[in-house]
Design a protein around this motif. Structure first.
Motif, short mmCIF file in Angstrom:
data_model
loop_
_atom_site.label_atom_id
_atom_site.label_comp_id
_atom_site.label_asym_id
_atom_site.label_seq_id
_atom_site.Cartn_x
_atom_site.Cartn_y
_atom_site.Cartn_z
N VAL A 232 58.70 45.39 38.11
CA VAL A 232 58.03 46.67 37.89
C VAL A 232 59.06 47.77 37.69
CG1 VAL A 232 56.60 48.44 39.00
CG2 VAL A 232 55.91 46.04 39.10
N ASN A 233 60.10 47.77 38.49
CA ASN A 233 61.15 48.80 38.36
C ASN A 233 61.88 48.68 37.01
OD1 ASN A 233 60.57 49.82 40.89
ND2 ASN A 233 62.06 48.51 41.93
N GLN A 234 62.13 47.45 36.59
CA GLN A 234 62.80 47.24 35.30
C GLN A 234 61.93 47.75 34.15
OE1 GLN A 234 64.06 43.19 34.59
NE2 GLN A 234 64.44 43.54 32.41
N LEU A 235 60.66 47.48 34.23
CA LEU A 235 59.75 47.93 33.17
C LEU A 235 59.63 49.45 33.17
CD1 LEU A 235 57.80 47.15 30.94
CD2 LEU A 235 56.03 46.77 32.66
N ALA A 236 59.56 50.04 34.34
CA ALA A 236 59.46 51.50 34.42
C ALA A 236 60.71 52.16 33.85
CB ALA A 236 59.25 51.93 35.87
N ALA A 237 61.86 51.53 34.03
CA ALA A 237 63.10 52.10 33.50
C ALA A 237 63.09 52.11 31.97
CB ALA A 237 64.30 51.31 34.02
N VAL A 238 62.50 51.09 31.38
CA VAL A 238 62.42 51.04 29.92
C VAL A 238 61.49 52.13 29.40
CG1 VAL A 238 61.86 49.60 27.94
CG2 VAL A 238 62.91 48.58 29.95
N LEU A 239 60.44 52.44 30.15
CA LEU A 239 59.47 53.46 29.73
C LEU A 239 59.99 54.88 29.96
CD1 LEU A 239 56.18 51.91 31.20
CD2 LEU A 239 56.88 51.91 28.81
N GLU A 240 61.06 55.03 30.71
CA GLU A 240 61.54 56.35 31.13
C GLU A 240 61.77 57.35 30.00
OE1 GLU A 240 64.25 59.51 32.19
OE2 GLU A 240 64.78 57.75 30.96
N PRO A 241 62.25 56.95 28.79
CA PRO A 241 62.43 57.93 27.71
C PRO A 241 61.17 58.70 27.35
CG PRO A 241 63.61 55.90 27.20
CD PRO A 241 62.80 55.63 28.42
N LEU A 242 60.00 58.14 27.64
CA LEU A 242 58.77 58.85 27.33
C LEU A 242 58.64 60.15 28.13
CD1 LEU A 242 56.18 55.90 27.14
CD2 LEU A 242 57.26 57.11 25.24
N THR A 243 59.26 60.22 29.27
CA THR A 243 59.20 61.45 30.07
C THR A 243 59.92 62.60 29.39
OG1 THR A 243 61.20 60.88 31.32
CG2 THR A 243 59.08 60.11 32.20
N ARG A 244 60.83 62.27 28.45
CA ARG A 244 61.57 63.30 27.71
C ARG A 244 61.02 63.47 26.28
NH1 ARG A 244 65.51 59.83 29.77
NH2 ARG A 244 66.02 59.12 27.64
N GLY A 245 59.87 62.83 26.02
CA GLY A 245 59.28 62.93 24.70
C GLY A 245 59.95 62.05 23.67
N GLN B 52 60.97 58.07 22.11
CA GLN B 52 60.37 56.74 21.93
C GLN B 52 61.13 55.73 22.78
OE1 GLN B 52 57.83 56.49 19.67
NE2 GLN B 52 57.66 54.37 19.01
N HIS B 53 60.42 54.84 23.47
CA HIS B 53 61.11 53.79 24.21
C HIS B 53 61.22 52.54 23.33
CE1 HIS B 53 57.80 50.99 24.98
NE2 HIS B 53 57.03 52.02 25.27
N ASP B 54 62.13 51.66 23.69
CA ASP B 54 62.32 50.43 22.94
C ASP B 54 61.10 49.52 23.09
OD1 ASP B 54 64.84 51.21 22.16
OD2 ASP B 54 65.82 50.27 23.89
N THR B 55 60.88 48.69 22.08
CA THR B 55 59.82 47.68 22.18
C THR B 55 60.15 46.72 23.33
OG1 THR B 55 59.37 47.81 19.81
CG2 THR B 55 58.64 45.83 20.96
N ILE B 56 59.13 46.35 24.10
CA ILE B 56 59.30 45.50 25.28
C ILE B 56 58.59 44.17 25.04
CG2 ILE B 56 58.95 45.33 27.77
CD1 ILE B 56 58.59 48.42 27.73
N LEU B 57 59.23 43.08 25.41
CA LEU B 57 58.63 41.76 25.33
C LEU B 57 58.64 41.12 26.70
CD1 LEU B 57 57.48 39.32 23.83
CD2 LEU B 57 59.83 38.63 23.27
N ILE B 58 57.45 40.84 27.25
CA ILE B 58 57.32 40.18 28.55
C ILE B 58 56.88 38.74 28.29
CG2 ILE B 58 56.16 40.18 30.78
CD1 ILE B 58 55.67 43.13 30.48
N THR B 59 57.61 37.78 28.85
CA THR B 59 57.28 36.37 28.68
C THR B 59 57.17 35.70 30.05
OG1 THR B 59 59.63 35.79 28.48
CG2 THR B 59 58.41 36.23 26.44
N GLY B 60 56.54 34.54 30.05
CA GLY B 60 56.39 33.79 31.28
C GLY B 60 55.23 32.83 31.17
N PRO B 61 55.16 31.81 32.03
CA PRO B 61 54.08 30.82 31.97
C PRO B 61 52.75 31.44 32.39
CG PRO B 61 55.44 30.47 33.91
CD PRO B 61 56.13 31.52 33.10
#
Length: 868
Positions: A544-557, A559-568
């Protein structure tokens, strides 16, 4: 008369409509098994007679449950097989013999003299059981009586009563008709439950009058075409009708959105016995007519006015492209200004008319299936036995005429009409009602015939022309909780009390809790973009913390990088994505989010429609006539909050180009979820692979046993499970779940329900062991229901074989579908099926074989497993 039927008793599980249209369309191939002479078989103009199918929803009176029956002239086994593939396991199917007309005729109290007189005149609806060697009066099922007395009529014997040893009356025989025992009649039961003529305590006999003595009332639904040939367009199909709702498929159906659900309410409230009947049979191929129609639309000669005077007529009223309202306006053009053709963007393929209405008609006719449609009649029938009953049913019928208006198409609509409103001449309404009664009884389809028409006026046909998707609207029975009944409120209440834990939504990996706060109150509306998210995430804090860090640029207006979550499956991918994004949106003004399950909305149109509808509503978007580019342009022009777009099961998208379009939307950023990265990236073109190659990656592993135990403990506490359960049982469930949170949570829910049903003090080991296989079956069926039609076809090929090699599988799959996917795509399907436990792959790549888990493994694969 009695006919064999398949009776269906609805269950609680939701219906997943995706493959229902294909299943119904497959009935098109069936024909009657009739022996024919060689001469008839060699006749090139001879064809096998079409098989007639029937669906009946029967209510025997106000406050009585609705019963459902399916019938066919032949191939009842094939019909049963298809119904079992449509309905989930909680629906019960069994074979019965039913006289539907007998259930519609309510018995009337006659004196014994009146009963005898009606018997002589053939005005009763009963069969008699004649004594051996004695010719007695008989009454046929259809109500036509033939009196063949062995004695003169005036010498008939008086009523006979047989007595038992204890002096009680058992059965009465009157004029050769076996009557029920005098004590049979129960005033608390509906009269239609009586099987035989029944004496009452007042000395009367309750008996059914013949069909000639009753007055038929009802409604018949017609296909109303704006132009005479608009029957070639379509109504709103079942899958399209459900997709118009803003929520997911399972949620939609859970809210009584099936088209038959509103009708069920009327049937339960009927003041007398009433039956809704659908009869249908295959319609001959009309492909040639469709090609001729599309050519006329392209040439601007679709109407007589266009052909002669160069008008563009709108028939009964044109539908505005902006709001769907009828404007009843006619636009005149010069005689040389027929609707122009527009070329396709590639310069290849057929052109389309420039006029919006003509282009829409053109697209709808081309999208239909002229080789596989049905002619169908929809009727609702009630039989009044006296004037009071006639008044009751007369007031009841009016609202029913519009009950199917919600599935009207753009140019082809449902037109409900009262049976007795037919015609203008005296007695025409009565004659029409009698004709419908006869067709109802004989299970026959009325068609409009091949009438020659020189005009293009609007037309209503008694036979609806329906493809499998349209026909499904009138055949699919809603779940039991959507069908009202006198005891529905108390039953639902008791069921909710007995089931402390609900099934996890198919939109998550099974780790989500209910949308409630710890104090039990509902979470405030508008607090976040998602209505069903967990209050906390167990054992996924780092992710959760890792994902929130990727979203952080949105707080400054930014664009954040595209995120890919994988797993079984069951590793919590959807759970942490929705939880983190929801929390982020709560704390960051100007950021919104939309969730799309690409397994449900896998086509470009479905995906874009879901996004637009969630953001600003899509009421003005018609699902059958609006182009995908129109929605995409709307999203490009979207200038509100920045949107985080969560695409779950993203590898299920039909068209990879859609991902490229979404990546280029200015105010959107993507969070992608897939089981494996290879499933998404393999086979992508260079431009898209390059864009996704640098995305942020987050991989989730399966849960450990102790982690699943903590999840189950937290889940049980949040849901206030009403039965005690030891930690050892949590451990047993977690160990059997093999790291899959969905299996673990579903097992706990089922075990808790079983404990309540058995009135057990706690959830025992035995209950857990009983729940485990049921949980796996439930999840397996859920995965099967979510497969696309092509994935279903691949699975069925494997299911029908003990073991099958890839090449044989590819060939058999291609023979079953009209537009088969490539072998590479099919291999992707196979990997998906394998990961969800629906199939098993054996051997190395060179000698690979596929089978279903229930099939016995081959000797070589068992040996290989032993060596490993």
């Amino acid at each position: 008369m009695k006919r064999p039927y398949l009776r269906v008793i609805p269950g609680e599980e939701p219906i997943v409509p995706r493959d229902i249209p294909d299943t119904i369309t497959s009935l098109h191939k069936l024909s009657k098994n009739e022996s024919e002479s060689l001469l008839r078989r060699l006749n090139p103009f001879h064809s096998q007679p079409p098989l007639c199918f029937e669906f009946v929803a029967l209510s025997v009176g106000e406050g009585q449950p609705v019963k459902f029956y399916y019938g066919a002239d032949d191939h009842l086994d094939a019909l049963e097989q298809r119904l079992r593939s449509i309905y989930p396991a909680s629906y019960n199917l069994d074979r019965v013999e039913v006289d539907v007309m007998k259930r519609l005729v309510r018995p009337v109290a006659y004196t014994r003299e009146e009963f005898s007189e009606r018997l002589k005149d053939g005005r009763l609806y009963y069969e008699s059981t004649a004594l051996a060697g004695d010719e007695r009066a008989t009454v046929s099922d259809g109500g036509d009586a033939a009196v063949e007395p062995s004695q003169p009529a005036d010498a008939r014997r008086p009523p006979e009563v047989e007595a038992t040893s204890d002096g009680t009356d058992t059965e009465v025989s009157l004029d050769g008709i076996d009557l029920a025992s005098p004590g049979t009649y129960d005033e608390d039961e509906p009269l239609t439950a009586l099987e035989k003529p029944t004496p009452t305590d007042e000395g009367h006999i309750l008996a059914r009058p013949s069909l000639a003595e009753v007055q038929p009332y009802g409604v018949q639904w017609y296909g109303a075409a704006e132009r005479r040939k608009d029957w070639m367009t379509t109504l709103t199909g079942l899958t399209d009708f459900l997709a118009d709702e803003p929520s997911s498929t399972v949620e939609r159906i859970g809210r009584a959105q099936l088209p038959l659900a509103p009708l069920m309410k009327h049937l339960v409230e009927a003041p007398m016995p009433v039956a809704f009947q659908v009869v249908f049979q295959r319609k001959p191929d009309w492909s040639r007519d469709a090609r001729r129609r599309t050519g006329e639309l392209l040439d601007g000669t679709d109407t007589l006015l266009q052909k002669i005077l160069g008008f563009e007529s709108s028939g009964r009223g044109r539908m505005s492209a902006s709001n769907g309202r009828s404007t009843r306006s006619t636009r005149r053009t010069s005689s040389s200004s027929h609707p122009r053709r527009t070329q396709s963007p590639t310069g290849e393929g057929p052109s389309r008319p420039a006029s919006v209405d003509e282009a829409t008609r053109y697209d709808l006719v081309r999208a239909n299936s002229p080789k596989r449609t049905f002619s169908g009649n929809l009727r609702l029938l009630a039989l009044a036995v006296d004037e009071d009953a006639s008044e009751d049913v007369d007031a009841y019928l009016d609202p029913l005429c519009s009950v199917f208006d919600l599935i009207d198409g753009r140019f082809y609509e449902m037109d409900g009409r009262r049976l007795r409103s037919h015609g203008y001449l005296p007695g025409s309404g009565e004659r029409h009602a009698r004709a419908v009664l006869e067709r109802f009884t004989s299970r026959s389809v009325a068609t409009s015939g091949n009438r020659f028409a020189i005009t293009n006026r609007s037309e209503s046909r008694p036979d609806l022309v329906l493809n499998g998707n349209e026909l499904a609207n009138f055949l699919v029975i809603p779940p039991s909780h959507e069908i009202p009944s006198p005891s529905s409120a108390s039953v639902n209440e008791s069921e909710s009390d007995a089931t402390a834990m609900e099934a996890p939504s198919v939109e998550n990996d099974g780790t989500e809790s209910a949308p409630v706060e710890r104090d039990g109150t509902e979470r405030g509306a508008g607090a976040g973009p998602f209505s069903s998210i967990p209050d906390s995430v167990v054992h996924r804090d780092d992710e959760v913390n890792q994902l929130a860090a990727v979203l952080e640029p949105l707080t400054r207006g930014e664009q954040h990088d595209t995120i890919l979550i994988t797993g079984p499956p069951g590793s919590g991918k959807t759970c942490i994505a929705k939880y983190t994004v929801d929390q982020f949106c709560r704390e960051t003004p100007g950021v919104d989010a939309v969730y799309v399950n690409c397994w449900e909305d896998h086509s470009p149109f479905q995906t874009l429609y879901r996004i637009l509808d969630e953001l600003e509503g899509a009421a003005d978007i018609h699902r059958q006539s609006t182009a995908t580019d129109v929605i995409l342009d709307r999203l490009r022009d979207y200038d509100e909050s920045h949107c985080v777009l969560i695409l779950d099961e993203v590898d299920q998208l039909d068209d990879e180009d859609l991902l490229y379009d979404l990546l280029n939307l200015p105010r959107f950023s993507l969070l992608l979820i897939a089981n494996r990265e290879e499933d998404l990236l393999d086979g992508l073109d260079d431009r898209l692979a390059s864009r996704l190659g640098g995305c942020e990656r987050l991989h989730l592993d399966r849960y450990a046993v102790e982690e699943l135990v903590d999840i189950l403990d937290e889940r049980a506490t949040a849901r206030s499970v009403s039965r005690d359960i030891k930690r050892s049982e949590f451990e047993r469930i977690a160990d059997a779940a093999d790291g899959d949170a969905r299996v673990a949570i579903t097992t706990l829910r089922i075990a808790a329900r079983r404990a309540d049903e058995d009135a057990a003090d706690r959830i025992t080991q035995n209950l857990v062991e009983r729940a485990l296989p049921e949980a796996r079956r439930e999840l397996r069926q859920e995965h099967l229901d979510r497969l696309t039609s092509h994935q279903q076809a691949v699975f069925r090929v494997i299911e029908e074989q003990e073991r099958i090699a890839p090449q044989e599988l590819f060939e058999e799959y291609r023979s079953r579908v009209d537009e088969p996917k490539s072998n590479r795509t099919v291999r992707t399907y196979l990997k998906k099926l394998e990961r969800y436990g629906l199939i098993v792959a054996e051997g190395s790549t060179r000698d690979r074989m596929y089978r279903c888990p229930d099939s016995r493994p081959s000797r070589s694969s068992r040996s290989a497993s032993h060596l490993e």
